[in-house]
Design an enzyme around this catalytic site. Structure first.
Site, short mmCIF file in Angstrom:
data_model
loop_
_atom_site.label_atom_id
_atom_site.label_comp_id
_atom_site.label_asym_id
_atom_site.label_seq_id
_atom_site.Cartn_x
_atom_site.Cartn_y
_atom_site.Cartn_z
N GLU A 285 1.70 -0.39 -4.93
CA GLU A 285 0.78 0.70 -5.26
C GLU A 285 1.66 1.94 -5.40
O GLU A 285 1.92 2.64 -4.42
CB GLU A 285 -0.29 0.88 -4.18
N ASP B 73 0.84 -1.19 0.00
CA ASP B 73 0.00 0.00 0.00
C ASP B 73 0.88 1.26 0.00
O ASP B 73 1.85 1.34 0.75
CB ASP B 73 -0.86 -0.03 1.27
#
Ligand code: ISL
Ligand code: CA
Length: 558
Positions: free
Chosen positions: A254, A200
């Site tokens: 990401e 993330d």
């Protein structure tokens, strides 16, 4: 020339556990629900599943605020359920990718509770604490969810840094103890047999030394500034060397905030950092970096040219993921297709054709295989997401824009659109729960649901199945060279995929009109592999296609 790998050939499916399937009637999806639906996914042709955060969390940001990295979110079940999920997936020859959220923790994490307790606490340096300036934050950093990225804590009078919500304090990656603890945590999950990790907001781990103010120009795209920390690549290489390289695991970053031109540094295989990228240039083509809630117009030529750039940017040594929606974005059909009732199915199939024929690993977001659409939001209190509420404070409550203008935009852009419960059938609560669902269910579940689509041959669901089969048996659709054959065209997206002597053509009519499409570059159709929405558009030997609205097809070329 691109090296083969299981994760390039795999079709991934993204599960937002909270909204997938509830098995105990508390209105919240759970791990048992995922296990219950593994056979559904297997029969769809899915090879691997990415689940959004499954860890213990107070849920300020639906699990992206982790309180305990080695405990399962209570609502989702137990560690035993998680282990069962892994073993049930192994039995079916499927792989599990988990979400790794290590840019920040929850403010309820024991590290942070220690950290804020005093300036002398050994955990103080696990986060970023700074003095304010004249009773103002240490600098002018904005947070992604509104307001300042600094929060004052009364106990010591200092401010801590949070790029996201104030309940999500940023970890101090410059502290080797933090990195050591995080690496141990990664090993804990890898030892359990997890075979994928999605990192993330991976580009923001390293912070800018000294925290100088952003210039007004930099503030307009602060996401990009937050990815310019000097140590980011050193940390990723260290994590690869100390942890990831020792396991059979695929990693996807990401790479949010990083401009395309700089992104390959994160996933060029010669650099030993990450394997695949999630880039947002495409899915955010109709947004501005400063007013992210606002919707802008887009064209097909912009759309395809971003894909073209992403493909050449990945090049020989990188590998992209390809997705048209996820838990942070509106539904693909509503966004890139057409969600007026008559066009939902045709445009959903057209988009499926694109997702499954790119030189990138496809990620299908739960419900897209049914053609699930955006929710018809009308008022602020219908939204759940912390991001919408933060934007509301910054824009509506300050009087910068009217409530009406705001709602008109977030109805199209809000992350909540993709978070409504999965539509399993036309019974109570769409078959998602026997209790009270945690979030509103799209009223179109009566028409759009898995049970109905399973039995109807020409459903979106069955088209996905066929497309996945086609990708699996056609290496050229995975590894073949990608070429857009008419990059300026605003109605028909067409590209070739070439591997050795095999050449394939993918064609999608992006309009609601019938379009005559003469094949450029002297191409001639050899055979039809699959067609959506209308059959037999092309005869053998044809050089011109007559495409019905939203028609899509994959053809072998001579
Ligand atoms: O969705 C966004 C805002 O519109 C993005 O800015 C998003 O915040 C960014 O892509 C980072 O996303 C990830 O980290 C966030 C979490 O809220 C998102 O759900 C997650 O995908 C913080 O952990
Ligand atoms: Ca439940």
């Amino acid at each position: 020339s691109t090296l083969p790998a299981w994760w390039k050939e795999a079709v991934f499916y993204q599960i937002y556990p909270r909204s997938f399937k509830d098995t105990n009637g508390d209105g919240i999806g759970d791990i048992r629900g995922i296990i219950e639906k593994l056979d559904y996914l297997k029969s769809l042709g899915i090879d691997a599943i990415w689940i959004n955060p499954h860890y213990d969390s107070p849920n300020t940001d639906n699990g992206y605020d982790i309180r305990d990295y080695e405990k399962i979110m209570q609502e989702y079940g137990t560690m035993e359920d998680f282990d069962t999920l892994v073993s049930e997936m192994k039995k079916r020859n499927m792989r599990l990718m988990i979400d790794v959220v290590i840019n920040h923790t929850s403010d309820q994490h024991p590290w942070f509770i220690q950290s804020k307790s005093s300036k002398e606490n050994p955990y103080r340096e696990y986060y970023f604490w700074r003095d304010g300036k004249d009773n103002q934050p240490p600098n002018n950093y904005p947070s992604f969810f509104g307001g300042s990225a600094w929060q004052k804590d009364d106990k010591t009078g200092q401010y801590y840094l949070h790029y996201f919500a104030r309940q999500q304090p940023d970890l101090n990656w410059d502290n080797p103890k933090v990195r050591g603890d995080l690496y141990a945590m990664l090993r804990f999950w890898l030892d359990k047999g997890v075979s994928g990790m999605r990192f993330d907001t991976v580009a923001t781990y390293s912070k800018i030394p000294g925290f100088p103010d952003l210039t007004p120009e930099q503030q307009k795209n602060f996401a990009e500034q937050y990815t310019t920390g000097p140590n980011i690549h050193r940390y990723l290489q260290e994590m690869k060397q100390e942890v990831l390289s020792r396991y059979d695991v695929v990693t996807a970053g990401e790479i949010f905030g990083v401009p395309l031109e700089r992104s390959s540094d994160f996933f060029d295989r010669r650099r030993n950092e990450l394997d695949m990228s999630f880039m947002f240039d495409l899915i955010r083509l109709d947004r501005d970096s400063n007013e992210r809630w606002r919707h802008k117009k887009w064209t097909l030529s912009q759309f395809r040219q971003i894909i073209n750039k992403m493909d050449s940017n990945a090049g020989e040594y990188g590998w992209n993921t390809f997705f048209l929606d996820n838990h942070d974005n509106p539904r693909a059909v509503s966004h890139f297709g057409d969600d007026s009732p008559q066009w939902i199915e045709p445009s959903a199939k057209a988009l499926a054709t694109i997702i499954l024929t790119q030189r990138a690993t496809p990620f299908i977001f739960q419900g897209s295989e049914l053609g699930m659409t955006n929710y018809p939001f009308k008022k602020l209190n219908e939204f759940d997401d912390i991001e919408v509420k933060g934007f509301w404070q910054d824009y509506v409550q300050t009087g910068k824009v009217s409530a009406e203008e705001f709602i008109d935009n977030v109805r199209l852009t809000s992350r909540d659109n993709s978070r409504t419960p999965f539509q399993w059938n036309d019974r109570k609560n769409a078959g998602f729960t026997s209790g009270k669902p945690w979030f509103r269910i799209n009223p179109n579940y009566v028409e759009i649901n898995a049970d109905k689509e399973l039995i109807r041959n020409d459903s979106v669901l069955n088209y996905y199945k066929e497309m996945i089969k086609l990708r699996h048996k056609t290496p050229a659709l995975i590894y073949g060279t990608y070429k857009d054959i008419s990059p300026e065209d605003d109605s028909v997206y067409a590209y070739t995929r070439t591997l050795g002597k095999e050449r394939y053509l993918v064609v999608i009519n992006f309009t609601e009109k019938t379009v005559r499409y003469p094949l450029p570059e002297n191409n001639v159709i050899k055979s039809i592999l699959i067609e959506a929405n209308q059959n037999k558009t092309a005869e053998k030997q044809s050089t011109v296609l007559t495409l019905s609205p939203w028609q899509a097809g994959v053809y072998e070329l001579q």
